[in-house]
Design an enzyme around this catalytic site. Structure first.
Site, mmCIF file in Angstrom:
data_model
loop_
_atom_site.group_PDB
_atom_site.id
_atom_site.type_symbol
_atom_site.label_atom_id
_atom_site.label_comp_id
_atom_site.label_asym_id
_atom_site.label_seq_id
_atom_site.Cartn_x
_atom_site.Cartn_y
_atom_site.Cartn_z
ATOM 1 N N HIS A 279 0.836 -1.209 0.000
ATOM 2 C CA HIS A 279 0.000 0.000 0.000
ATOM 3 C C HIS A 279 0.870 1.258 0.000
ATOM 4 O O HIS A 279 0.569 2.236 -0.703
ATOM 5 C CB HIS A 279 -0.911 -0.001 1.226
ATOM 6 C CG HIS A 279 -1.793 -1.209 1.333
ATOM 7 N ND1 HIS A 279 -2.839 -1.451 0.471
ATOM 8 C CD2 HIS A 279 -1.762 -2.270 2.184
ATOM 9 C CE1 HIS A 279 -3.431 -2.592 0.783
ATOM 10 N NE2 HIS A 279 -2.792 -3.113 1.827
ATOM 11 N N ASN B 210 7.069 17.890 18.137
ATOM 12 C CA ASN B 210 7.425 16.565 17.640
ATOM 13 C C ASN B 210 7.907 16.623 16.181
ATOM 14 O O ASN B 210 8.809 15.879 15.787
ATOM 15 C CB ASN B 210 6.219 15.622 17.747
ATOM 16 C CG ASN B 210 6.563 14.206 17.366
ATOM 17 O OD1 ASN B 210 7.326 13.518 18.051
ATOM 18 N ND2 ASN B 210 6.002 13.730 16.262
ATOM 19 N N ARG C 120 11.507 17.556 16.057
ATOM 20 C CA ARG C 120 12.379 16.471 16.530
ATOM 21 C C ARG C 120 12.527 15.349 15.516
ATOM 22 O O ARG C 120 13.535 14.637 15.520
ATOM 23 C CB ARG C 120 11.854 15.886 17.844
ATOM 24 C CG ARG C 120 11.995 16.787 19.048
ATOM 25 C CD ARG C 120 11.739 16.014 20.321
ATOM 26 N NE ARG C 120 10.407 15.457 20.365
ATOM 27 C CZ ARG C 120 9.360 16.043 20.939
ATOM 28 N NH1 ARG C 120 9.521 17.214 21.533
ATOM 29 N NH2 ARG C 120 8.176 15.482 20.950
ATOM 30 N N ASN D 54 14.291 16.076 10.792
ATOM 31 C CA ASN D 54 15.700 15.895 10.454
ATOM 32 C C ASN D 54 16.436 15.509 11.741
ATOM 33 O O ASN D 54 16.919 16.366 12.476
ATOM 34 C CB ASN D 54 16.286 17.177 9.854
ATOM 35 C CG ASN D 54 17.691 16.983 9.306
ATOM 36 O OD1 ASN D 54 18.363 16.014 9.629
ATOM 37 N ND2 ASN D 54 18.137 17.920 8.486
ATOM 38 N N HIS E 148 18.860 17.657 14.326
ATOM 39 C CA HIS E 148 18.242 17.784 15.649
ATOM 40 C C HIS E 148 19.149 17.249 16.740
ATOM 41 O O HIS E 148 19.256 17.842 17.822
ATOM 42 C CB HIS E 148 16.901 17.047 15.681
ATOM 43 C CG HIS E 148 16.329 16.921 17.070
ATOM 44 N ND1 HIS E 148 16.552 15.805 17.858
ATOM 45 C CD2 HIS E 148 15.578 17.762 17.807
ATOM 46 C CE1 HIS E 148 15.958 15.979 19.023
ATOM 47 N NE2 HIS E 148 15.359 17.149 19.016
ATOM 48 N N TYR F 174 21.165 22.793 23.075
ATOM 49 C CA TYR F 174 20.134 22.776 24.115
ATOM 50 C C TYR F 174 20.674 22.236 25.441
ATOM 51 O O TYR F 174 20.584 22.893 26.487
ATOM 52 C CB TYR F 174 18.952 21.945 23.638
ATOM 53 C CG TYR F 174 17.808 21.844 24.631
ATOM 54 C CD1 TYR F 174 16.918 22.907 24.793
ATOM 55 C CD2 TYR F 174 17.623 20.705 25.391
ATOM 56 C CE1 TYR F 174 15.871 22.822 25.690
ATOM 57 C CE2 TYR F 174 16.568 20.615 26.293
ATOM 58 C CZ TYR F 174 15.707 21.667 26.446
ATOM 59 O OH TYR F 174 14.682 21.587 27.342
ATOM 60 N N LYS G 72 14.881 26.266 30.697
ATOM 61 C CA LYS G 72 14.547 25.456 29.523
ATOM 62 C C LYS G 72 13.951 26.304 28.404
ATOM 63 O O LYS G 72 14.219 26.064 27.226
ATOM 64 C CB LYS G 72 13.583 24.334 29.915
ATOM 65 C CG LYS G 72 14.230 23.239 30.753
ATOM 66 C CD LYS G 72 13.277 22.086 30.980
ATOM 67 C CE LYS G 72 13.971 20.956 31.731
ATOM 68 N NZ LYS G 72 13.064 19.796 31.959
ATOM 69 N N SER H 205 19.036 27.977 14.764
ATOM 70 C CA SER H 205 18.543 27.280 13.581
ATOM 71 C C SER H 205 17.986 28.255 12.555
ATOM 72 O O SER H 205 18.275 28.143 11.352
ATOM 73 C CB SER H 205 17.465 26.273 13.993
ATOM 74 O OG SER H 205 16.977 25.565 12.873
ATOM 75 N N HIS I 40 19.566 28.945 8.782
ATOM 76 C CA HIS I 40 18.729 28.767 7.595
ATOM 77 C C HIS I 40 18.679 30.051 6.768
ATOM 78 O O HIS I 40 18.777 30.010 5.532
ATOM 79 C CB HIS I 40 17.312 28.351 7.998
ATOM 80 C CG HIS I 40 17.166 26.900 8.321
ATOM 81 N ND1 HIS I 40 17.542 26.366 9.522
ATOM 82 C CD2 HIS I 40 16.681 25.864 7.594
ATOM 83 C CE1 HIS I 40 17.296 25.061 9.531
ATOM 84 N NE2 HIS I 40 16.776 24.734 8.366
#
Length: 531
Positions: A118, A396, A399, A402, A406, A414, A426, A437, A441
């Site tokens: 499928h 999500n 994460r 890529n 990450h 981080y 945090k 990032s 870019h």
């Protein structure tokens, strides 16, 4: 007694009874079979969910046990001092206390999914769409020109000046092999006997940062701009520049704490990796350095050839998308006066090519290109991405889209941020990762397109940051996946529309004697206003 009597009956009588009631028995069997199939279909989701949860628990426990074994073995090799003062000093010397990335042998997700007929059919549908694009282009050219036009002028243009690109890459790669490795070796060999360890570390650290900024940073950028490389050639140079900078940093970041720990524990040997290990890492499809990675026993050269063929096919796919869906639209719209209706239509008309380009970048690079090099190097950990298409939150999605990049951002940006400033920050750590990032870019797009037009940076820092907190991991259910895809579609439409408009505005509205700052300013709005 009835069973015994039945057994005593003649064979002919029993066969006659079965044949007379055969129709009833067959109908009963079919009905019962359908009931069992329906019950099985009802139980299948619960069963698969249960199996998946148990399997996930098993893998997590296995990884946790492996990490505990690693920590226990390292603790037995390097006993920790008992006094609180020495414990504090040891903590200041070693790497962050969390365990790093664990590499395991596993296949890429699409390789597993393509074994299902499928899912393979969806792949065939994309191939059929490529055939339609090719036929459409050939027929239109035949009608317009009266002959088949098989030229690929766009590809020849965007990948022009390839000798300059190759020489630039060769210089970048050779210097990355020589400079960071030798700087680390010279620092590590003399660190133990040095009486000015802090000064020595600062000196070699400054040399390494100078190489990162001037050698790998300024040099390739200057060549890309001064030689006026076309867009795709610039992409090759700048993306390789970013990759080598990240790999060199990872090599230093992973090995310096090992030397500090060995000196603290008064080890007789200094852990210096071999040049072959560093060279393998530079080619390996990962940005996290390890002395050794899980390896496959053999190389499947047929698999390698297939992946490179798919990369080439994706390249031609992107060519036909631009030829059929982008160039006709933006070539005409760039010569029209600006109005809100035209901008909205342009954005929505750009969604289809934008999404197709997104899929092609993912498939060609994250799946085919990385898997081809992993197979040639027998690199066994193929988890370059996860099931990002099932994401119900942007957290999500970031994460899983890529995993290679990450992991680098997670472990070196981080977690190191939290290690230096504490786990209370945090939100600040996440903001710093987003800023890094987004800036990288945007830097890539500025150099490759030759102008400053921070559309991607604004989308990344504004909408991406907001969606990361709104569409967080607590959002579950299909509706959130729909919202994620809808916003992703709109974002791709905005990016393709605005960057393409700016590109054609610079072609059709050139400025007389522009300065350096004029070249950086966007022209699409002023060009539309003049018309």
């Amino acid at each position: 007694p009835e069973n015994e009597e039945t057994q005593r009956r003649p064979e002919s009588e029993r066969s006659f009874q079965n044949s007379s009631n055969g129709r009833v028995d067959v109908d009963h069997v079919i009905t019962r079979k359908m009931q069992l199939i329906a019950e099985a279909e009802q139980l299948k989701p619960a069963f698969m969910k249960e199996v998946d949860s148990h399997f996930t628990e098993f893998v997590n426990s296995l990884v946790a046990k492996s990490a505990l074994l690693d920590s226990s073995s390292s603790a037995s090799l390097f006993p920790v001092s008992s006094s609180e003062k020495e414990l504090h000093k040891a903590k200041s010397l070693r790497a962050p206390p969390e365990h790093g990335k664990i590499f395991t042998a596993r296949r890429s997700l699409l390789d597993e999914l393509f074994e299902v007929s499928h899912i393979r059919t969806i792949y065939h549908m994309f191939i059929a769409l490529l055939i339609v694009f090719i036929l459409s282009t050939l027929l239109v050219d035949f009608i317009d020109e009266g002959r088949l036009v098989l030229g690929f002028d766009l590809l020849v243009f965007v990948f022009g000046k390839f000798p300059v690109v190759f020489c630039t890459w060769l210089c970048m790669f050779c210097t990355t092999v020589i400079v960071p490795y030798n700087l680390f070796v010279w620092w590590a060999q003399g660190y133990c006997s040095s009486s000015h360890r802090v000064t020595r570390s600062l000196f070699y650290g400054m040399l390494f940062m100078l190489f990162q900024t001037a050698g790998l940073g300024f040099g390739p950028t200057y060549i890309a701009v001064s030689y006026a490389l076309p867009p795709a050639s610039r992409f090759i140079v700048i993306l390789e520049q970013v990759r080598l900078v990240m790999k060199a940093y990872s090599f230093i970041r992973e090995n310096v704490p090992r030397v500090l720990s060995s000196v603290k524990d008064k080890s007789s040997t200094v852990p210096i990796p071999r040049i072959s290990q560093y060279l393998y890492f530079l080619f390996a499809p990962t940005l996290i350095y390890r002395d050794n990675y899980p390896r496959n026993p053999t190389i499947r050269w047929g698999y390698v050839a297939t992946k490179f063929a798919q990369v080439l096919g994706s390249l031609f796919y992107a060519y036909y998308i631009f030829v059929r869906l982008c160039i006709p639209q933006f070539r005409n719209s760039s010569q029209e006066t600006f109005n809100l209706r035209g901008l909205v239509l342009c954005i929505f008309n750009s969604i289809l090519p934008g999404v197709l380009i997104l899929f092609l970048v993912f498939f060609a690079f994250l799946h085919c290109w990385l898997n081809a090099f992993a197979e040639m190097l027998r690199f066994a950990d193929r988890m370059f991405y996860k099931d990002w298409w099932n994401s119900t939150s942007y957290a999500n999605y970031y994460r899983t889209w890529n995993v290679v990049v990450h992991d680098w951002l997670y472990y070196y940006a981080y977690r190191d941020f939290l290690w230096f400033f504490g786990k209370k920050f945090k939100a600040a750590a996440m903001l710093s990762v987003f800023t890094i990032s987004a800036a990288v870019h945007e830097y890539v797009l500025i150099i490759c397109f030759g102008y400053f037009y921070p559309v991607l940076f604004c989308l990344f820092m504004c909408f991406g940051m907001v969606f990361n907190f709104i569409l967080n991991d607590r959002r579950k259910g299909p509706i959130w996946n729909v919202i994620m895809w809808t916003s992703l579609f709109l974002g791709q439409g905005v990016i393709i529309c605005l960057y393409s408009q700016e590109w054609y505005a610079r072609q059709y509205c050139p400025m007389e004697n522009p300065t350096f700052l004029d070249d950086l300013k966007p022209r699409s709005w002023s060009c539309h206003m003049k018309m």
